[in-house]
Design a protein around this motif. Structure first.
Motif, mmCIF file in Angstrom:
data_model
loop_
_atom_site.group_PDB
_atom_site.id
_atom_site.type_symbol
_atom_site.label_atom_id
_atom_site.label_comp_id
_atom_site.label_asym_id
_atom_site.label_seq_id
_atom_site.Cartn_x
_atom_site.Cartn_y
_atom_site.Cartn_z
ATOM 1 N N ILE A 149 0.841 -1.199 0.000
ATOM 2 C CA ILE A 149 0.000 0.000 0.000
ATOM 3 C C ILE A 149 0.874 1.245 0.000
ATOM 4 O O ILE A 149 0.630 2.206 -0.741
ATOM 5 N N ASP A 150 1.922 1.222 0.804
ATOM 6 C CA ASP A 150 2.825 2.362 0.889
ATOM 7 C C ASP A 150 3.505 2.610 -0.456
ATOM 8 O O ASP A 150 3.605 3.752 -0.914
ATOM 9 N N GLU A 151 3.968 1.545 -1.101
ATOM 10 C CA GLU A 151 4.605 1.705 -2.412
ATOM 11 C C GLU A 151 3.629 2.269 -3.433
ATOM 12 O O GLU A 151 3.967 3.144 -4.237
ATOM 13 N N LEU A 152 2.407 1.770 -3.410
ATOM 14 C CA LEU A 152 1.412 2.219 -4.384
ATOM 15 C C LEU A 152 1.044 3.679 -4.175
ATOM 16 O O LEU A 152 1.025 4.473 -5.128
ATOM 17 N N LEU A 153 0.756 4.054 -2.927
ATOM 18 C CA LEU A 153 0.267 5.412 -2.654
ATOM 19 C C LEU A 153 1.390 6.450 -2.690
ATOM 20 O O LEU A 153 1.212 7.535 -3.256
ATOM 21 N N ARG A 154 2.518 6.142 -2.083
ATOM 22 C CA ARG A 154 3.592 7.135 -1.966
ATOM 23 C C ARG A 154 4.641 7.016 -3.066
ATOM 24 O O ARG A 154 5.506 7.887 -3.183
ATOM 25 N N GLY A 155 4.536 5.932 -3.861
ATOM 26 C CA GLY A 155 5.501 5.729 -4.937
ATOM 27 C C GLY A 155 4.868 5.754 -6.308
ATOM 28 O O GLY A 155 5.012 6.715 -7.055
ATOM 29 N N ALA A 176 -5.511 0.825 7.370
ATOM 30 C CA ALA A 176 -5.362 -0.627 7.547
ATOM 31 C C ALA A 176 -5.601 -0.946 9.016
ATOM 32 O O ALA A 176 -4.722 -0.747 9.857
ATOM 33 N N THR A 177 -6.784 -1.419 9.331
ATOM 34 C CA THR A 177 -7.211 -1.531 10.726
ATOM 35 C C THR A 177 -6.439 -2.579 11.508
ATOM 36 O O THR A 177 -6.207 -2.417 12.709
ATOM 37 N N ASP A 178 -6.014 -3.665 10.845
ATOM 38 C CA ASP A 178 -5.308 -4.715 11.573
ATOM 39 C C ASP A 178 -3.849 -4.348 11.832
ATOM 40 O O ASP A 178 -3.213 -4.912 12.721
ATOM 41 N N ALA A 179 -3.321 -3.389 11.076
ATOM 42 C CA ALA A 179 -1.927 -2.993 11.234
ATOM 43 C C ALA A 179 -1.794 -1.615 11.864
ATOM 44 O O ALA A 179 -0.677 -1.149 12.101
ATOM 45 N N VAL A 182 -2.048 4.149 8.637
ATOM 46 C CA VAL A 182 -2.941 5.124 8.003
ATOM 47 C C VAL A 182 -2.159 5.944 6.980
ATOM 48 O O VAL A 182 -1.004 6.314 7.212
ATOM 49 N N TRP A 183 -2.818 6.227 5.862
ATOM 50 C CA TRP A 183 -2.274 7.117 4.844
ATOM 51 C C TRP A 183 -3.306 8.196 4.512
ATOM 52 O O TRP A 183 -4.513 7.929 4.515
ATOM 53 N N THR A 184 -2.841 9.383 4.225
ATOM 54 C CA THR A 184 -3.696 10.465 3.762
ATOM 55 C C THR A 184 -3.257 10.837 2.353
ATOM 56 O O THR A 184 -2.070 11.122 2.126
ATOM 57 N N GLU A 195 0.855 10.736 2.311
ATOM 58 C CA GLU A 195 1.765 10.710 3.456
ATOM 59 C C GLU A 195 1.208 9.756 4.498
ATOM 60 O O GLU A 195 0.007 9.473 4.541
ATOM 61 N N ARG A 196 2.099 9.236 5.338
ATOM 62 C CA ARG A 196 1.662 8.373 6.417
ATOM 63 C C ARG A 196 1.031 9.218 7.510
ATOM 64 O O ARG A 196 1.475 10.328 7.807
ATOM 65 N N GLY A 197 -0.042 8.687 8.114
ATOM 66 C CA GLY A 197 -0.715 9.363 9.204
ATOM 67 C C GLY A 197 -2.034 9.986 8.791
ATOM 68 O O GLY A 197 -2.298 10.201 7.608
ATOM 69 N N ALA A 198 -2.863 10.271 9.784
ATOM 70 C CA ALA A 198 -4.175 10.899 9.558
ATOM 71 C C ALA A 198 -4.014 12.396 9.736
ATOM 72 O O ALA A 198 -4.209 12.931 10.832
#
Length: 245
Positions: A149-155, A176-179, A182-184, A195-198
């Motif tokens: 998810i991080d690669e897709l959204l931030r990359g 991602a509730t189980d982990a 959060v990404w905004t 970016e990571r975080g709410a």
């Protein structure tokens, strides 16, 4: 995730992809990619594996075209895919950590980029291959999904090639509730800025297990829990097809 972890994912997922493809047969439809049969999936993924391996093995310093799709089918196609996958894994495993070659996303090193990118390329297409079988695809591990998810959204979608744009600024939250990750994602006329975080208010939030979010953001599954403005999620669904390189 570290390079060794990405390489383990790449190795394991490629083997699973080949096994599912062999079991399904090259004529089988791929439900997650409605225009494809298994033969199309093998040709595409095998081509990408060889294309990626060449950058590292031959230390190309700029983009280069892929080698095209093979005129193979049936068992020869499966053998060709397996050979290319093995070559990619071996190439990345044996490459020096400081190998210098072209890459197209920020990463600590080119080797880290290619290991991560091909781990996720192969994971998503393994799910595609298994979707052609009667049983549900094997789950994606939580840590792999969060990394993806991080690669897709931030990359991937931070590049100019991303089609996710909006004349009216919108904000998408991914949780991602189980982990507890959060990404905004801010969607404007420019490439999406994630970016990571709410941070700040969101127009729409997608929430659910990391593996489900990973595959839904890659348009392989319906979105899980959605709150807020559903048109923001629809915009993502309609405009997030990836252009490579």
């Amino acid at each position: 995730m570290e390079i060794a972890e990405h390489l383990h994912v790449l190795d394991t997922e490629g083997r699973r992809l080949a096994a599912a493809a062999e079991l399904a047969g090259v004529d089988a439809k791929v439900p997650t990619c409605p225009d494809w049969q298994i033969r199309d999936l093998l040709r595409h993924t095998g081509m990408v594996h060889r294309w990626a391996a060449a950058f590292v093995a031959e230390e190309h310093q700029g983009p280069r075209p892929d080698g095209g799709l093979p005129d193979l089918d049936g068992e020869p196609l499966l053998d060709w895919f397996r050979r290319g996958h093995t070559y990619l894994v071996d190439t990345l495993t044996q490459a020096p950590p400081d190998v210098a070659c072209w890459s197209f996303l920020p990463a600590p090193t080119p080797l880290a980029f290619w290991a991560r990118r091909q781990a996720h390329e192969t994971t998503v297409h393994r799910v595609d291959a298994q979707s052609a079988l009667a049983a549900a695809p094997d789950p994606v591990a939580e840590d792999v999904a969060v990394d993806g998810i991080d690669e897709l959204l931030r990359g991937m979608h931070a590049r100019k090639k991303s089609g996710v744009r909006s004349e009216v600024p919108r904000v998408l939250r991914v949780h991602a509730t189980d982990a507890d990750a959060v990404w905004t994602v801010r969607i404007t006329q420019d490439p999406p800025a994630a970016e990571r975080g709410a941070t700040g208010e969101a127009d729409c939030e997608l929430a659910g297990p990391a593996a489900r979010l990973y595959l839904s953001l890659w348009n392989r599954l319906p979105f899980p829990s959605l709150t807020g403005d559903a048109t923001v999620a629809a915009l993502w669904r309609e405009r997030s097809a990836i252009t490579w390189g």
